[in-house]
Every structure is written in C-alpha cells, then in structure tokens.
Design a protein around this motif. Structure first.
Motif, mmCIF file in Angstrom:
data_model
loop_
_atom_site.group_PDB
_atom_site.id
_atom_site.type_symbol
_atom_site.label_atom_id
_atom_site.label_comp_id
_atom_site.label_asym_id
_atom_site.label_seq_id
_atom_site.Cartn_x
_atom_site.Cartn_y
_atom_site.Cartn_z
ATOM 1 N N UNK B 14 0.851 -1.194 0.000
ATOM 2 C CA UNK B 14 0.000 0.000 0.000
ATOM 3 C C UNK B 14 0.881 1.236 0.000
ATOM 4 N N UNK B 15 0.792 1.983 -1.059
ATOM 5 C CA UNK B 15 1.549 3.243 -1.105
ATOM 6 C C UNK B 15 0.538 4.383 -1.129
ATOM 7 N N UNK B 16 0.003 4.690 -0.011
ATOM 8 C CA UNK B 16 -1.040 5.715 0.059
ATOM 9 C C UNK B 16 -2.291 5.241 -0.640
ATOM 10 N N UNK B 17 -2.670 5.948 -1.685
ATOM 11 C CA UNK B 17 -3.890 5.569 -2.399
ATOM 12 C C UNK B 17 -3.618 4.509 -3.464
ATOM 13 N N UNK B 20 0.385 -1.474 -4.921
ATOM 14 C CA UNK B 20 1.317 -2.096 -5.859
ATOM 15 C C UNK B 20 1.242 -3.610 -5.668
ATOM 16 N N UNK B 21 0.985 -4.306 -6.759
ATOM 17 C CA UNK B 21 0.925 -5.777 -6.691
ATOM 18 C C UNK B 21 2.303 -6.314 -7.062
ATOM 19 N N UNK B 22 3.128 -6.533 -6.097
ATOM 20 C CA UNK B 22 4.510 -6.974 -6.366
ATOM 21 C C UNK B 22 4.537 -8.425 -6.831
ATOM 22 N N UNK B 57 9.492 -11.049 5.426
ATOM 23 C CA UNK B 57 8.252 -10.334 5.173
ATOM 24 C C UNK B 57 7.116 -11.365 5.097
ATOM 25 N N UNK B 58 5.900 -10.872 5.197
ATOM 26 C CA UNK B 58 4.744 -11.779 5.159
ATOM 27 C C UNK B 58 3.998 -11.622 3.838
ATOM 28 N N UNK B 59 3.542 -12.758 3.245
ATOM 29 C CA UNK B 59 2.770 -12.624 2.004
ATOM 30 C C UNK B 59 1.372 -12.060 2.284
ATOM 31 N N UNK B 60 0.776 -11.447 1.260
ATOM 32 C CA UNK B 60 -0.592 -10.953 1.419
ATOM 33 C C UNK B 60 -1.562 -12.144 1.405
ATOM 34 N N UNK B 61 -1.278 -13.065 0.516
ATOM 35 C CA UNK B 61 -2.067 -14.311 0.511
ATOM 36 C C UNK B 61 -1.186 -15.440 -0.014
ATOM 37 N N UNK B 62 -1.701 -16.670 0.055
ATOM 38 C CA UNK B 62 -0.920 -17.822 -0.389
ATOM 39 C C UNK B 62 -0.143 -18.439 0.762
#
Lengths: 417, 234
Positions: B14-17, B20-22, B57-62
């Motif tokens: 999340x970069x403000x608004x 970014x899907x890395x 770091x932690x994944x967003x999902x998976x």
C-alpha cells in the motif's frame, strides 16, 4: 568474540558518534553532581545554622512544650514556662550520666520590647552563657564583638536598622516577669550581625547574656526556659533524646517529665521552609532530568536511525528484536558507565576543591548560601545521582531502540537501497 | 520432499492511495540441493519473493512452506530461529558489520546459536575463511576489502550456521563481471560440495547461465512453467 565485543567495537570505531552521546552524558553527570551537592550543602548549612543559632540537636524544656515552634514570635508575654531549680538539677545529672554532650547551653528565651531613643520594636531575646561557642558559628558579625559580659546585647542587622542603633549604644528592654510585673533594663549593644542562612525565613533574634535575661523574667540563676544540648552529631539527635527520655522515665522527676525535642521538631516552620526549598530544588533537578531525557531520546533516536542497516542485517541473520535492542543498550550502558561516571567524578572533584574554603556570595544568592558558603561533598548523594542518571539513560534509551527494532527487517533493509 | 514450496503467493504494497501488486500469484517448488536463479527485470518481484521465502516479510495471501513447515503464521521468534538455523542470507550490498573484522563478521551468527562451543565456532569460521580464500585478510575490516572479498565474507557468514537454504539477492550486482562470476562459482562449488540449496536473484545473463534452473519472473508472475516445475531447466 562475545556480543559485548560488538558494542565495544562500535564505540571504539565510531568514536565520533560515541563522543557525541558521551559528552552529553558527561555534562549531565557533571552538572547533576555539582547541583545535587549544592542543594545538599544549602540544606546542610541551613540545618546547621538552625542547630547552632537556636535549636541545638536536642532541647529540654518544661513539660507540655513539645509542639511549641521555637522560631515563632507568637508566644505570649504573660505565659512563661521555665524549668525549676529541681528540674534543672535532675536534667544536669541526666546529661552528666547518660550522654557526653559537646556543649550544653542553659537558656532564657522571651519576647520583649526593645526601646531605643527613637523607636520601639518587639522581638525575641535569647539569654545565653556569654562563653557559649555554638551560636557564634551561626551568627556572623558585621560590627562589634560577641558577648563577653552581663548586660550586653547583640542585635541583628534588621533590628539595629529598625531601632536606629549602633554598636556602643544603650538599648532599653521592656519585659514581663514570671510573676507578671513589667521590668525594664538597659543593655549595651556590643555587636550587630545576622544568621545569614536564616534571613530568608525572617530570623530576627537578639542575643544577650543569661543573667540579664534571667533578671528580665524574674528567674533565679538556677532557672531557665530551656536547655540546649549539642552532641556534635545531628544524626544522633533522636538517639540522644531517647536516652534522656529513658533516664527520666526510669528515675522520675519532681513534677511532670520535661519535654524533649530534636532539632527537626524544634526548627518549626524554618525546617518546613528548608524542606520546601529542598523539594523545590529537587523539582528543578527533575525538570533538568526531563530535558536531559528528551535530548537523550533525540540523540539516541538519530543514532539508531543511522544504523538501520546494521539493525536489519542482524535481524536477517537471526537476531531477535530484543537481542538487537540489547546490543544497542549495551553501548549506551558503556557510554553512561564511562562518560556519565567521568562527569560525576569531575563534578565531585570540583565540589571537593570548592569545599576547601568558603566561597563568598553577595545578595541575593547569599539568602541561600550565606555570605560564606561551604560546599559539602556527600558521596552517598553523588552515588544516588549516578544511579539516577544511569537508570534514566537506560530507560529513555530503551524507547527509541525498541521502536527501531519493532520495524520489520525487510523495511530496515529496504531503506538502504 | 520440496525444501521450498510457494503456493499462490501474492504480495501487495500500500503506497497511500496506490496499491502495488509486487507478486500476483506465484507457484513454485524447489528441491533440496538445487542451484536456482530467479531472473527478471527490475521490479519483477525477485527481491520480494526472496524476502518472503526468507521470512523477512509476510505474504498478502498464499502459502510458503520451508522444509514442509508453513511459515506464514509463524511467530516472530520462530521466524528468527528459522533465519538463524535454516536460512542464510547474502545481500547485494554485502551488509557486513563495518566495525568487525572478517573473522568476527563470519562468526557473528554463531554467537546466538545454541549448542555451538567456542572451539567448534572457531573451526567452522576458519574452515569457511579458507574455503572463500580470505585467510590472509582475516583481521581486516570490510572497509579494507575489495567488493569481491566483501561478498566472499558475506557468503561465509551465510554458510557458517550450516543452513539448508541460502538466499542471495542480486549477489553480483555491486561487483564487476569477473568477480561476480567468481562469487557465483564459489557458491556453486559449495552447493556441489555441501548440498546446500542456493536461490539467487539476478538479471545478468552471464550469471543466469551458471544456474542449474532458472525461474523467470515478469510483473509479479512466473513467466513460464507450472507449480512444482516452474521456469526453465538447463
């Protein structure tokens, strides 16, 4: 290698950074040692002035007088309490048998009216043996000499000013005897001075010889209003009081048991004032410490921020948050242990060298220090200062360090890119 | 059993608004002892993937499994243990501790490792110093070493805990091509000798060629292949 080696090497290699924090801790330690010794000296000097000028370490007086405020001028003209000849005899025996005082001062204290050619001023008069030593330590003469003979009086500067008299003048004194008659007497002003350290509290007592004061109150040579006992050790006042109380309780006395009070009780509102002053000073010290803490947090925050990469690397290779925090804290510990202690030692050195001879102070500082201020070095107090500095530094250092280690390692490493 | 198994992993920042899907759903598995390169252009998600595998770091999902154990929900303390015992890291900018010398930098992870005696510590460090060819620089600090030498120290430090996996994020990016190849060859030699799994990211074609298997990333996705056998194999 041990983990502490890393802390040590960080300080040695990054000596400019270490010196930055270290010099701050040095000055904090230095000024805190100096300031705390100053506060302690002011308090000690004032307490000594109370003891020497008036209270002694222990005071013995007629029964029922325990709660009397010695410095108060509110005592009535009519009501005169004094130790009878029989009580005095027993008290002197107790002092001889139970304790070995440095000095015992039989005393007559009363409110009188001073009358000069132009003015009339009410005040307290203290009749003491002219050869007594202790009061001379507290009373600084600005003119004339100390008491030597009967019918002499030493006035405070304020009294002399109000009465418009000088050394050599004769002063009329009006008092009421124990029988209720009004008598007058003439005393020669032989000295003018003041108990500098008690000026702040409006201390205004005239000293005369014991015999003249006894005559003013109609007391015999064996009678007195109180007896002041100097033991030479104010910390033993309570013990001395208890020893005397035990003696009186075991041996009995004609009439009610005399009242015994220590200098802290006798000091009345002046002791309250001194304690208030100490609290005020310690409040300033606390504010100073708070400012030091804020500055320290800023310095340590900057230091920790500069070392994000190191922090991130350590976390990446398996160091836990608290382990990394402890590494940083070890450095702070070494810094405060060295520079803080160095500051304390330097401050102590200054106090010890300043304490060799009295320092001259003028108004208004002399209200706190007296005209001749003597610095007292108190190692216990200084050690306490070091412990406080050490504790505060470690506590305030913990917050920025802990905050820095809370950041995820990936963030710490990313910052570097 | 796969030593690393990545299943449907996404990572968003999340970069403000803006979001970014890395990583947009990565599936891959790596066998123990492999020498793998994760290749791709800048911003393709190479470093993000390595950070997730390394538990930084932690994944967003998976789900990410290391040696069969899912690390997504591991407590921080367990992740520290994982990084200390199972994974070694090599960074693009070496990340050595500037105040420590070669010996001390390599020894550092062992100081917090339980059950390693002082003698064993010394043996391990000396063996690795010899293996990476820095016996003569043992007392030198990072600032006194060349880039290649610094990365050799980093390699030794990553290996000193005898990890099963070494993750190297663009280990040659700050080195000249010759030195970069030397470092990769050193890593490869250790891989062959010790059986340690190496996963390194790069976008240098010469380096990619040294890998046993290459996983190409593009815009947060594996460019070719399927779960379990992603990417190209040499």
């Amino acid at each position: 290698m041990r983990l502490a080696t890393l802390a040590w090497k960080n300080l040695c290699v990054e000596w400019r950074r270490a010196l930055n924090v270290g010099s701050f801790l040095f000055f904090a330690g230095f000024f805190m040692a100096l300031f705390t010794c100053f506060i302690g000296s002011v308090k000690t000097n004032m307490e000594t002035a109370v003891i020497n000028a008036l209270a002694g370490e222990v005071r013995l007086q007629p029964a029922g007088m325990e709660k009397e405020d010695l410095f108060s001028l509110s005592g009535s003209w009519e009501e005169i309490n004094y130790l009878t000849e029989a009580e005095m005899e027993r008290a002197e025996k107790a002092l001889r048998e139970r304790i070995n005082p440095v000095e015992v001062v039989k005393r007559v204290r009363h409110n009188v009216l001073f009358i000069s050619d132009t003015e009339e001023v009410g005040g307290m008069i203290l009749g003491i043996d002219p050869k007594a030593v202790s009061y001379r330590k507290a009373l600084t003469l600005t003119a004339g000499r100390y008491l030597e003979n009967d019918y002499e009086v030493i006035l405070t500067e304020t009294q002399a000013k109000n009465l418009e008299v000088q050394v050599g003048d004769t002063l009329g004194v009006l008092a009421q005897t124990k029988e209720g008659y009004t008598v007058d007497s003439a005393l020669t002003v032989v000295g003018i001075g003041s108990v500098d350290l008690l000026n702040l509290f409006g201390y205004n007592v005239a000293y005369t010889d014991l015999r003249s004061a006894q005559e003013l109150l109609g007391l015999t040579e064996r009678e007195a209003t109180d007896v002041i006992i100097y033991t030479g050790d104010k910390k033993r006042a309570l013990e001395t009081k208890q020893q005397l109380a035990a003696y009186f309780s075991e041996n009995g006395l004609p009439g009610p048991t005399p009242a015994l009070t220590t200098w802290e009780q006798t000091g009345g509102f002046i002791m309250g004032g001194i304690n208030f002053l100490s609290i005020l000073f310690y409040y300033f010290t606390a504010v100073l410490l708070f400012i030091i803490s804020i500055l320290l947090i800023n310095i340590i925050s900057m230091t920790v921020l500069e070392r994000r990469r190191e922090n991130g690397t350590l976390r990446a290779i398996g160091f836990g948050r608290m382990k990394v925090a402890w590494l940083f804290l070890q450095e702070i510990q070494l810094l405060v242990g060295f520079f803080g202690l160095l500051g304390i030692v330097a401050g102590s050195g200054v106090v010890l060298s300043l304490g060799r001879k009295p320092i001259e102070f003028g108004l208004p500082i002399s209200y706190l220090t007296g005209r001749h201020f003597v610095f007292h070095y108190d190692p216990v107090r200084v050690f306490a200062v070091f412990c406080i500095l050490y504790g505060v530094t470690m506590v305030v250092a913990f917050f920025p360090v802990y905050r820095a280690t809370k950041v995820q390692p990936v963030e710490l490493l990313k910052e570097e890119k | 059993m796969d030593i690393v198994c990545v299943q449907a992993v996404t990572k968003d920042y999340d970069l403000g608004q803006t979001k970014v899907h890395a990583l947009r759903g990565i599936d891959l598995s790596i066998q123990e002892g492999e020498f793998i390169s994760i290749a791709g252009a800048s911003g393709s998600g190479k470093s993000t993937l390595l950070n997730l595998i390394g538990g930084l770091d932690y994944p967003t999902s998976g789900e990410i499994r290391i040696n069969g154990e899912c690390i997504n929900n591991l407590h921080e303390r367990e992740l520290n243990r994982l990084r200390l015992n199972t994974i070694g890291f090599i960074f693009q900018s070496f990340n050595l501790i500037p105040v420590l010398n070669v010996y001390e930098n390599i020894e550092l992870p062992l100081l917090i490792m339980k059950g390693v005696s002082k003698r064993e510590r010394k043996e391990r460090v000396m063996r690795l110093i010899e293996a990476v060819g820095l016996s003569r620089q043992i007392k030198q600090r990072p600032s006194e070493l060349s880039g290649g030498q610094r990365q050799r120290v980093a390699v030794a430090r990553a290996l000193v805990t005898k990890p099963r996996i070494v993750l190297a994020d663009e280990p040659t990016a700050n080195l000249d091509s010759v030195t970069g190849l030397e470092i990769i060859d050193l890593m490869h030699d250790i891989n062959k000798a010790e059986g340690t799994t190496f996963i390194f990211s790069t976008h240098d074609e010469k380096i990619i060629k040294r890998a046993d298997r290459v996983i190409y990333l593009e815009d947060g996705l594996v460019k070719k292949g399927c779960p379990g056998k992603s990417g190209e194999t040499k």
